[in-house]
Scaffold this motif. Structure first.
Motif, PDB file in Angstrom:
ATOM      1  N   PRO A  27      44.055  -2.908 -19.579  1.00  0.00           N
ATOM      2  CA  PRO A  27      43.894  -4.373 -19.574  1.00  0.00           C
ATOM      3  C   PRO A  27      43.251  -4.863 -20.858  1.00  0.00           C
ATOM      4  O   PRO A  27      42.360  -4.204 -21.417  1.00  0.00           O
ATOM      5  CB  PRO A  27      43.006  -4.624 -18.351  1.00  0.00           C
ATOM      6  CG  PRO A  27      42.293  -3.333 -18.124  1.00  0.00           C
ATOM      7  CD  PRO A  27      43.222  -2.251 -18.561  1.00  0.00           C
ATOM      8  N   PHE A  59      41.741  -7.975 -21.116  1.00  0.00           N
ATOM      9  CA  PHE A  59      40.487  -8.510 -20.590  1.00  0.00           C
ATOM     10  C   PHE A  59      40.675  -8.770 -19.111  1.00  0.00           C
ATOM     11  O   PHE A  59      41.795  -8.869 -18.614  1.00  0.00           O
ATOM     12  CB  PHE A  59      40.065  -9.790 -21.328  1.00  0.00           C
ATOM     13  CG  PHE A  59      41.029 -10.933 -21.185  1.00  0.00           C
ATOM     14  CD1 PHE A  59      40.982 -11.808 -20.103  1.00  0.00           C
ATOM     15  CD2 PHE A  59      42.013 -11.146 -22.145  1.00  0.00           C
ATOM     16  CE1 PHE A  59      41.878 -12.851 -19.977  1.00  0.00           C
ATOM     17  CE2 PHE A  59      42.914 -12.192 -22.032  1.00  0.00           C
ATOM     18  CZ  PHE A  59      42.851 -13.045 -20.943  1.00  0.00           C
ATOM     19  N   LYS A  60      39.583  -8.856 -18.399  1.00  0.00           N
ATOM     20  CA  LYS A  60      39.624  -9.080 -16.961  1.00  0.00           C
ATOM     21  C   LYS A  60      39.740 -10.561 -16.693  1.00  0.00           C
ATOM     22  O   LYS A  60      38.906 -11.356 -17.126  1.00  0.00           O
ATOM     23  CB  LYS A  60      38.363  -8.518 -16.296  1.00  0.00           C
ATOM     24  CG  LYS A  60      38.354  -8.632 -14.773  1.00  0.00           C
ATOM     25  CD  LYS A  60      39.408  -7.742 -14.158  1.00  0.00           C
ATOM     26  CE  LYS A  60      39.341  -7.785 -12.632  1.00  0.00           C
ATOM     27  NZ  LYS A  60      40.383  -6.960 -12.003  1.00  0.00           N
ATOM     28  N   ALA A  61      40.801 -10.943 -15.956  1.00  0.00           N
ATOM     29  CA  ALA A  61      40.993 -12.359 -15.652  1.00  0.00           C
ATOM     30  C   ALA A  61      39.965 -12.808 -14.628  1.00  0.00           C
ATOM     31  O   ALA A  61      39.480 -12.036 -13.800  1.00  0.00           O
ATOM     32  CB  ALA A  61      42.404 -12.588 -15.124  1.00  0.00           C
ATOM     33  N   SER A  62      39.629 -14.091 -14.680  1.00  0.00           N
ATOM     34  CA  SER A  62      38.685 -14.658 -13.729  1.00  0.00           C
ATOM     35  C   SER A  62      39.328 -14.808 -12.373  1.00  0.00           C
ATOM     36  O   SER A  62      40.528 -14.626 -12.188  1.00  0.00           O
ATOM     37  CB  SER A  62      38.189 -16.018 -14.230  1.00  0.00           C
ATOM     38  OG  SER A  62      39.275 -16.901 -14.391  1.00  0.00           O
ATOM     39  N   ASN A 111      47.306  -8.050  -6.382  1.00  0.00           N
ATOM     40  CA  ASN A 111      47.643  -6.782  -6.989  1.00  0.00           C
ATOM     41  C   ASN A 111      48.012  -5.709  -5.973  1.00  0.00           C
ATOM     42  O   ASN A 111      47.820  -4.526  -6.206  1.00  0.00           O
ATOM     43  CB  ASN A 111      46.476  -6.295  -7.866  1.00  0.00           C
ATOM     44  CG  ASN A 111      46.294  -7.168  -9.080  1.00  0.00           C
ATOM     45  OD1 ASN A 111      47.274  -7.642  -9.634  1.00  0.00           O
ATOM     46  ND2 ASN A 111      45.064  -7.399  -9.485  1.00  0.00           N
ATOM     47  N   ILE A 156      47.422 -16.155 -15.465  1.00  0.00           N
ATOM     48  CA  ILE A 156      45.999 -15.865 -15.594  1.00  0.00           C
ATOM     49  C   ILE A 156      45.163 -16.911 -14.863  1.00  0.00           C
ATOM     50  O   ILE A 156      44.203 -16.601 -14.149  1.00  0.00           O
ATOM     51  CB  ILE A 156      45.611 -15.795 -17.088  1.00  0.00           C
ATOM     52  CG1 ILE A 156      46.271 -14.587 -17.746  1.00  0.00           C
ATOM     53  CG2 ILE A 156      44.095 -15.717 -17.246  1.00  0.00           C
ATOM     54  CD1 ILE A 156      46.116 -14.552 -19.250  1.00  0.00           C
ATOM     55  N   GLU A 207      46.068 -12.970 -12.772  1.00  0.00           N
ATOM     56  CA  GLU A 207      46.668 -11.797 -13.399  1.00  0.00           C
ATOM     57  C   GLU A 207      45.826 -11.322 -14.568  1.00  0.00           C
ATOM     58  O   GLU A 207      45.237 -12.112 -15.301  1.00  0.00           O
ATOM     59  CB  GLU A 207      48.080 -12.117 -13.900  1.00  0.00           C
ATOM     60  CG  GLU A 207      49.084 -12.362 -12.796  1.00  0.00           C
ATOM     61  CD  GLU A 207      50.463 -12.632 -13.350  1.00  0.00           C
ATOM     62  OE1 GLU A 207      50.595 -12.696 -14.594  1.00  0.00           O
ATOM     63  OE2 GLU A 207      51.400 -12.803 -12.561  1.00  0.00           O
ATOM     64  N   THR A 208      45.787 -10.005 -14.725  1.00  0.00           N
ATOM     65  CA  THR A 208      45.083  -9.405 -15.849  1.00  0.00           C
ATOM     66  C   THR A 208      46.099  -9.006 -16.913  1.00  0.00           C
ATOM     67  O   THR A 208      46.972  -8.170 -16.637  1.00  0.00           O
ATOM     68  CB  THR A 208      44.288  -8.168 -15.402  1.00  0.00           C
ATOM     69  OG1 THR A 208      43.322  -8.566 -14.412  1.00  0.00           O
ATOM     70  CG2 THR A 208      43.574  -7.531 -16.575  1.00  0.00           C
ATOM     71  N   HIS A 216      47.849  -7.037 -19.865  1.00  0.00           N
ATOM     72  CA  HIS A 216      47.763  -5.640 -20.287  1.00  0.00           C
ATOM     73  C   HIS A 216      48.337  -5.465 -21.684  1.00  0.00           C
ATOM     74  O   HIS A 216      49.136  -6.272 -22.163  1.00  0.00           O
ATOM     75  CB  HIS A 216      48.501  -4.738 -19.296  1.00  0.00           C
ATOM     76  CG  HIS A 216      47.818  -4.604 -17.979  1.00  0.00           C
ATOM     77  ND1 HIS A 216      47.874  -5.577 -17.011  1.00  0.00           N
ATOM     78  CD2 HIS A 216      47.042  -3.600 -17.475  1.00  0.00           C
ATOM     79  CE1 HIS A 216      47.173  -5.188 -15.950  1.00  0.00           C
ATOM     80  NE2 HIS A 216      46.666  -4.004 -16.207  1.00  0.00           N
TER      81      HIS A 216
END
Length: 372
Positions: free
Chosen positions: A162, A164-167, A178, A300, A305-306, A308
């Motif tokens: 990933p 970054f990690k989505a909020s 997911n 996002i 969604e994260t 990638h």
């Protein structure tokens, strides 16, 4: 002068504007559909309601076409091609919806960038594009096609870490997003999207030929939606044995049906029919990359969604291939314009070797102005 300005706007600015707008709308519709499926909606039943609603909206169109004195008769050959178009269309929808269930709208929009490459290949096969190896424009189109397909393989087979990690998503669903987030399902989704975006260029080619014979967008799309609705009903009756699948679902599922019926099955198909008649299939296909950014942002924000690394690398590679093909197309158009300009200085009639666009052939056979 005013008439010439309006004509240039109608043939150049208007198609560009509406095609860009439709790509952003379709990206939003894909996000809405993904959200609706997470509430338990059956996409087979969804297709029946979607196309039935769109056909109902366009129901008056055949009446006006029948009363028109400038249109050719709507005979069996045209209806047969519309039936073929519907068969291709329902195959596109089933593969596309299945891909969305297994993966995400972002992957759909990234894979949609393959359309210019596939359309270019089909255009060569149907003699709608010229390939001359001695020209740099032809080499660029071939190289861009290979690069685009390579990028699609990257984004399908390599998900990567990933970025970054989505909020937390702004929408909440009964089923976590997911649940299909493993790599095997990502590959399956990519395979379905590859099938979808191989069929869509064929859909463009068939629709282009229909518009050449019967240039009435609303009527053609009405019969198309009606045929797809009938085919989807047969498929849904076979697949969905549970009667509860036919009942109305959540508010977001109902909103998805209405929005898809209005903006996709009705408006989007009509806009593409009109643009294909004016510009041809390769021009229409080149707008697909505009949906990538919109789908990524919507996924996002609304679906959590994260993003990638594989999607980023693949999207970049596909975009490079896309713009390489478009550079070749632009260079080719420049050469054709300069050639036609020099020939027009000596004779009024174009030379027989000059390339005539597919959509122009209907106008060459009749003096009737196109019906809008």
């Amino acid at each position: 002068m005013a008439w010439r300005s309006w004509r240039n706007y109608y043939k150049d600015v208007a198609p560009f504007t509406v095609l860009v707008a439709m790509e952003f709308i379709i990206a939003g519709l894909n996000t809405l559909f993904k959200a609706a499926t997470l509430t338990g909606m059956s996409y087979h039943v969804f297709m029946v309601y979607d196309y039935a609603f769109a056909a109902l909206l366009l129901l008056p169109a055949p009446f006006f076409s029948y009363r028109s004195s400038v249109l050719p008769p709507l005979g069996f050959p045209v209806l047969r091609k519309i039936g073929l178009l519907a068969l291709i269309g329902i195959s596109c929808q089933i593969t596309g919806y299945t891909g969305l269930i297994y993966s995400s709208p972002t992957l759909s929009s990234v894979m949609a960038n393959l359309m210019p490459a596939f359309t270019f290949i089909l255009a060569i096969f149907f003699r709608m594009e010229e390939l001359v190896w001695s020209r740099s424009s032809s080499k660029a189109k071939v190289m861009g096609t290979i690069i685009s397909i390579t990028g699609a393989l990257v984004v399908t087979l390599y998900k990567g870490p990933p970025i970054f990690k989505a909020s937390k998503p702004s929408m909440s669903f009964h089923q976590p997003l997911n649940s299909f987030g493993v790599d095997s399902n990502w590959v399956i989704g990519g395979a379905f999207f590859t099938a979808q975006f191989t069929l869509i260029p064929l859909w463009f080619v068939v629709l282009t030929q229909i518009m050449e014979e019967y240039p009435a967008e609303l009527t053609v799309i009405f019969f198309y939606n009606f045929c797809v609705c009938f085919m989807a009903l047969v498929v849904a009756l076979v697949v969905e044995r549970n009667a509860s699948a036919w009942r109305t679902w959540s508010d977001i599922a109902l909103a998805s049906v209405v929005c898809w019926g209005i903006f996709s099955s009705c408006m989007n198909n009509t806009v593409h029919s009109w643009a294909l008649r004016l510009k041809g299939p390769v021009y229409v296909a080149m707008f697909k990359p505009f949906s990538t950014v919109a789908a990524s942002a919507l996924g996002i924000i609304f679906l959590g969604e994260t993003p990638h690394l594989g999607s980023l690398i693949g999207a970049t590679t596909i975009s490079i291939g896309f713009y390489t093909v478009m550079w070749g197309k632009a260079k080719e158009a420049t050469l054709e314009d300069s050639g036609s300009g020099s020939s027009n200085s000596t004779t009024v009639d174009p030379p027989s070797s000059q390339k005539v666009p597919l959509l122009q052939s209907y106008k060459n056979r009749t003096s009737v102005e196109p019906v809008h």
